[in-house]
Motif scaffolding. Structure first.
Motif, PDB file in Angstrom:
ATOM      1  N   GLN A   1       5.583  -0.894  -6.262  1.00 41.36           N
ATOM      2  CA  GLN A   1       5.495  -1.267  -7.669  1.00 41.36           C
ATOM      3  C   GLN A   1       5.595  -0.053  -8.594  1.00 41.36           C
ATOM      4  OE1 GLN A   1       5.307  -4.572  -8.690  1.00 41.36           O
ATOM      5  NE2 GLN A   1       5.776  -4.856  -6.514  1.00 41.36           N
ATOM      6  N   ASN A   2       5.401   1.142  -8.030  1.00 42.94           N
ATOM      7  CA  ASN A   2       5.575   2.382  -8.786  1.00 42.94           C
ATOM      8  C   ASN A   2       4.685   2.473 -10.030  1.00 42.94           C
ATOM      9  OD1 ASN A   2       7.724   3.726  -7.210  1.00 42.94           O
ATOM     10  ND2 ASN A   2       8.910   1.939  -7.785  1.00 42.94           N
ATOM     11  N   GLY A   3       3.475   1.948  -9.913  1.00 39.64           N
ATOM     12  CA  GLY A   3       2.548   2.062 -11.042  1.00 39.64           C
ATOM     13  C   GLY A   3       1.379   1.106 -10.969  1.00 39.64           C
ATOM     14  N   PRO A   4       1.595  -0.213 -10.999  1.00 41.45           N
ATOM     15  CA  PRO A   4       0.476  -1.157 -10.958  1.00 41.45           C
ATOM     16  C   PRO A   4      -0.305  -1.071  -9.650  1.00 41.45           C
ATOM     17  CG  PRO A   4       2.476  -2.220 -11.751  1.00 41.45           C
ATOM     18  CD  PRO A   4       2.881  -0.873 -11.246  1.00 41.45           C
ATOM     19  N   ASP A   5      -1.585  -1.417  -9.713  1.00 37.84           N
ATOM     20  CA  ASP A   5      -2.461  -1.397  -8.542  1.00 37.84           C
ATOM     21  C   ASP A   5      -1.986  -2.419  -7.520  1.00 37.84           C
ATOM     22  OD1 ASP A   5      -4.570  -1.188  -6.781  1.00 37.84           O
ATOM     23  OD2 ASP A   5      -5.973  -2.319  -8.028  1.00 37.84           O
ATOM     24  N   GLU A   6      -1.803  -1.982  -6.278  1.00 36.90           N
ATOM     25  CA  GLU A   6      -1.299  -2.859  -5.224  1.00 36.90           C
ATOM     26  C   GLU A   6      -2.369  -3.249  -4.202  1.00 36.90           C
ATOM     27  OE1 GLU A   6       2.469  -1.672  -3.492  1.00 36.90           O
ATOM     28  OE2 GLU A   6       2.974  -0.527  -5.294  1.00 36.90           O
ATOM     29  N   THR A   7      -3.635  -2.954  -4.495  1.00 34.17           N
ATOM     30  CA  THR A   7      -4.685  -3.253  -3.525  1.00 34.17           C
ATOM     31  C   THR A   7      -4.669  -4.725  -3.138  1.00 34.17           C
ATOM     32  OG1 THR A   7      -6.051  -1.522  -4.526  1.00 34.17           O
ATOM     33  CG2 THR A   7      -7.133  -3.035  -3.017  1.00 34.17           C
ATOM     34  N   ALA A   8      -4.654  -5.617  -4.114  1.00 31.16           N
ATOM     35  CA  ALA A   8      -4.711  -7.058  -3.836  1.00 31.16           C
ATOM     36  C   ALA A   8      -3.455  -7.532  -3.110  1.00 31.16           C
ATOM     37  CB  ALA A   8      -4.908  -7.833  -5.132  1.00 31.16           C
ATOM     38  N   ALA A   9      -2.306  -6.991  -3.475  1.00 30.41           N
ATOM     39  CA  ALA A   9      -1.063  -7.409  -2.839  1.00 30.41           C
ATOM     40  C   ALA A   9      -1.051  -7.034  -1.357  1.00 30.41           C
ATOM     41  CB  ALA A   9       0.130  -6.791  -3.562  1.00 30.41           C
ATOM     42  N   PHE A  10      -1.469  -5.813  -1.055  1.00 32.97           N
ATOM     43  CA  PHE A  10      -1.513  -5.352   0.336  1.00 32.97           C
ATOM     44  C   PHE A  10      -2.538  -6.175   1.114  1.00 32.97           C
ATOM     45  CE2 PHE A  10      -1.166  -1.053   2.814  1.00 32.97           C
ATOM     46  CZ  PHE A  10      -0.874  -1.748   3.975  1.00 32.97           C
ATOM     47  N   GLN A  11      -3.715  -6.371   0.522  1.00 36.63           N
ATOM     48  CA  GLN A  11      -4.748  -7.151   1.206  1.00 36.63           C
ATOM     49  C   GLN A  11      -4.277  -8.581   1.458  1.00 36.63           C
ATOM     50  OE1 GLN A  11      -7.977  -5.731   2.154  1.00 36.63           O
ATOM     51  NE2 GLN A  11      -7.587  -7.462   3.518  1.00 36.63           N
ATOM     52  N   GLY A  12      -3.547  -9.134   0.532  1.00 37.86           N
ATOM     53  CA  GLY A  12      -3.032 -10.480   0.712  1.00 37.86           C
ATOM     54  C   GLY A  12      -2.098 -10.593   1.906  1.00 37.86           C
ATOM     55  N   LEU A  13      -1.252  -9.586   2.113  1.00 33.74           N
ATOM     56  CA  LEU A  13      -0.361  -9.603   3.273  1.00 33.74           C
ATOM     57  C   LEU A  13      -1.149  -9.561   4.576  1.00 33.74           C
ATOM     58  CD1 LEU A  13       2.502  -7.191   2.132  1.00 33.74           C
ATOM     59  CD2 LEU A  13       2.468  -9.692   2.069  1.00 33.74           C
ATOM     60  N   ILE A  14      -2.198  -8.730   4.604  1.00 34.01           N
ATOM     61  CA  ILE A  14      -3.032  -8.661   5.812  1.00 34.01           C
ATOM     62  C   ILE A  14      -3.737  -9.988   6.047  1.00 34.01           C
ATOM     63  CG2 ILE A  14      -5.109  -7.589   6.780  1.00 34.01           C
ATOM     64  CD1 ILE A  14      -4.170  -4.966   5.468  1.00 34.01           C
ATOM     65  N   ASN A  15      -4.260 -10.590   4.987  1.00 38.56           N
ATOM     66  CA  ASN A  15      -4.993 -11.845   5.140  1.00 38.56           C
ATOM     67  C   ASN A  15      -4.102 -12.976   5.624  1.00 38.56           C
ATOM     68  OD1 ASN A  15      -7.219 -10.468   4.198  1.00 38.56           O
ATOM     69  ND2 ASN A  15      -7.153 -11.333   2.142  1.00 38.56           N
TER      70      ASN A  15
ATOM     71  N   THR B   1      -6.502   1.303  -6.345  1.00 40.77           N
ATOM     72  CA  THR B   1      -7.822   1.624  -6.880  1.00 40.77           C
ATOM     73  C   THR B   1      -8.936   1.081  -5.991  1.00 40.77           C
ATOM     74  OG1 THR B   1      -7.904  -0.369  -8.252  1.00 40.77           O
ATOM     75  CG2 THR B   1      -6.969   1.617  -9.248  1.00 40.77           C
ATOM     76  N   GLY B   2      -8.590   0.302  -4.975  1.00 45.99           N
ATOM     77  CA  GLY B   2      -9.574  -0.247  -4.043  1.00 45.99           C
ATOM     78  C   GLY B   2      -9.170   0.045  -2.617  1.00 45.99           C
ATOM     79  N   THR B   3      -9.989  -0.408  -1.695  1.00 40.78           N
ATOM     80  CA  THR B   3      -9.736  -0.208  -0.266  1.00 40.78           C
ATOM     81  C   THR B   3      -9.070  -1.441   0.329  1.00 40.78           C
ATOM     82  OG1 THR B   3     -11.623   1.267  -0.033  1.00 40.78           O
ATOM     83  CG2 THR B   3     -10.803   0.242   1.980  1.00 40.78           C
ATOM     84  N   VAL B   4      -8.005  -1.229   1.071  1.00 42.33           N
ATOM     85  CA  VAL B   4      -7.342  -2.293   1.818  1.00 42.33           C
ATOM     86  C   VAL B   4      -7.967  -2.337   3.209  1.00 42.33           C
ATOM     87  CG1 VAL B   4      -5.155  -3.082   2.773  1.00 42.33           C
ATOM     88  CG2 VAL B   4      -5.209  -1.997   0.510  1.00 42.33           C
ATOM     89  N   HIS B   5      -8.497  -3.508   3.605  1.00 41.91           N
ATOM     90  CA  HIS B   5      -9.190  -3.655   4.876  1.00 41.91           C
ATOM     91  C   HIS B   5      -8.266  -4.301   5.911  1.00 41.91           C
ATOM     92  CE1 HIS B   5     -13.287  -2.556   3.604  1.00 41.91           C
ATOM     93  NE2 HIS B   5     -12.872  -2.982   2.413  1.00 41.91           N
ATOM     94  N   VAL B   6      -8.013  -3.581   6.992  1.00 39.38           N
ATOM     95  CA  VAL B   6      -7.345  -4.186   8.142  1.00 39.38           C
ATOM     96  C   VAL B   6      -8.432  -4.944   8.894  1.00 39.38           C
ATOM     97  CG1 VAL B   6      -5.975  -3.785  10.208  1.00 39.38           C
ATOM     98  CG2 VAL B   6      -5.695  -2.286   8.217  1.00 39.38           C
ATOM     99  N   ASN B   7      -8.487  -6.238   8.693  1.00 37.54           N
ATOM    100  CA  ASN B   7      -9.565  -7.070   9.211  1.00 37.54           C
ATOM    101  C   ASN B   7      -9.106  -8.064  10.275  1.00 37.54           C
ATOM    102  OD1 ASN B   7      -8.165  -8.926   7.632  1.00 37.54           O
ATOM    103  ND2 ASN B   7      -9.642  -8.846   5.951  1.00 37.54           N
ATOM    104  N   LYS B   8      -7.877  -7.852  10.780  1.00 38.50           N
ATOM    105  CA  LYS B   8      -7.319  -8.681  11.851  1.00 38.50           C
ATOM    106  C   LYS B   8      -6.902  -7.761  12.993  1.00 38.50           C
ATOM    107  CE  LYS B   8      -6.938 -12.450   9.113  1.00 38.50           C
ATOM    108  NZ  LYS B   8      -5.608 -12.923   8.674  1.00 38.50           N
ATOM    109  N   SER B   9      -7.127  -8.174  14.209  1.00 33.92           N
ATOM    110  CA  SER B   9      -6.705  -7.385  15.370  1.00 33.92           C
ATOM    111  C   SER B   9      -5.216  -7.569  15.630  1.00 33.92           C
ATOM    112  CB  SER B   9      -7.506  -7.800  16.609  1.00 33.92           C
ATOM    113  OG  SER B   9      -8.867  -7.475  16.472  1.00 33.92           O
ATOM    114  N   GLY B  10      -4.634  -6.542  16.234  1.00 30.10           N
ATOM    115  CA  GLY B  10      -3.266  -6.650  16.731  1.00 30.10           C
ATOM    116  C   GLY B  10      -2.185  -6.559  15.684  1.00 30.10           C
TER     117      GLY B  10
END
Length: 299
Positions: free
Chosen positions: A24-38, A56-65
């Motif tokens: 996105q080259n500017g906007p916060d992507e925390t929610a977008a990245f987390q959404g892909l993991i979820n 601006t936040g932490t992206v949690h890898v909360n799924k195995s594999g």
């Protein structure tokens, strides 16, 4: 965006999905990245596209594999995950591999911490594999490993971090190889707090402890079975390898061999409280130009 492909396990077709995080080259992507993991399941791949990604936040890898892979040019990652300023009280990492998660693969990821607080990435999950990634400019440590075992870290570069390049605590049976740890403010690498059976090979460890915030190039404390071999450790601001022993627990069976340990401003190998360092072996090392000498014992 996502694509689905079929894989076979025991003759049965399984669907694996590849999802994409566009820059996105500017906007916060925390929610977008987390959404892909979820949305993902074991075996899925998330590709981080080239360009600038801000968090601006932490992206949690909360799924195995899961596999998280950045676009690259065959030499370096082209995706730049950048920590953006958050609320002053909110010290965050960019990515956490959560406790209880296993078999995460991180490949070709570039994280720049913007000299902001907290590590660039924290690993709490066992059997994590990290390849070909960069962790730089953290206001703390580039890559923090905490109570995470059986990790494989290869081709990783950690540099210009306020504290350590890679810091391990209570994390055993880890392999770190074919990488670079340089110009960090404290140690390039720590093997601490019950991080037993750590194998470190072919790592270039250069000009670490620049801020005199640590004990040398590699720090060891309460760690049995550390093996350090075929590494180059040079121009450390202090000792190249330091058994610090603040925890007053043994370092048993550690082996240092076939390394080039040169031109450091302390000792090549410094042992504090030598009674705690048992069954230690060193051989085949080139230890020249170290202003403190070769092997030093300190009370």
């Amino acid at each position: 965006m996502q694509e689905t492909s079929a894989a076979k396990v025991s003759g049965k077709a399984l669907l694996a999905t590849t999802r994409y995080l566009s820059a996105q080259n500017g906007p916060d992507e925390t929610a977008a990245f987390q959404g892909l993991i979820n949305q993902s399941a074991s075996g899925d791949i998330i590709v981080v596209r080239s360009g600038n990604h801000y968090f601006t936040g932490t992206v949690h890898v909360n799924k195995s594999g899961l596999t998280i892979r950045g676009e690259n040019n065959g030499t370096d990652p082209l995706n730049y995950l950048r920590k953006a300023p958050a609320a002053p009280e909110q010290g965050v990492s960019v990515i956490d591999v959560d406790a209880g998660v296993i078999n995460t693969v991180i490949d070709w990821i570039y994280i720049d911490g913007g000299n902001l607080p907290e590590p660039n990435m924290r690993v709490y999950g066992n059997q994590t594999k990290i390849y070909n990634s960069h962790f730089r400019n953290s206001g703390n440590t580039g890559l923090l490993i905490h109570q995470a075992n059986q990790l494989w870290i290869e081709g990783v570069k950690c540099y210009y971090n306020y504290m350590c390049g890679i810091s391990q605590w209570a994390s055993s049976d880890n392999t770190i190889k074919n990488g670079q740890l340089y110009e960090n403010g404290a140690e390039g690498l720590t093997i601490d707090g019950g991080s037993h059976n750590c194998f470190v090979s072919n790592i270039w460890i250069y000009k670490n402890n620049k801020g005199y915030r640590g004990v040398g190039g590699i720090g060891i404390d309460q760690a049995n079975g550390a093996n350090i071999f075929n590494c180059t450790i040079d121009r450390t601001y202090g000792h190249a390898i330091r058994f610090q022993n603040n925890l007053n627990q043994p370092d048993d069976g550690c082996q240092v061999y076939n390394n080039s340990i040169t031109n450091n401003s302390g000792c090549a190998i410094s042992i504090r409280h030598p009674a705690l360092v048992t069954n230690f072996g060193q051989w085949g090392n080139t230890m020249t130009g170290n202003s403190g000498g070769t092997i030093c014992n300190e009370p």
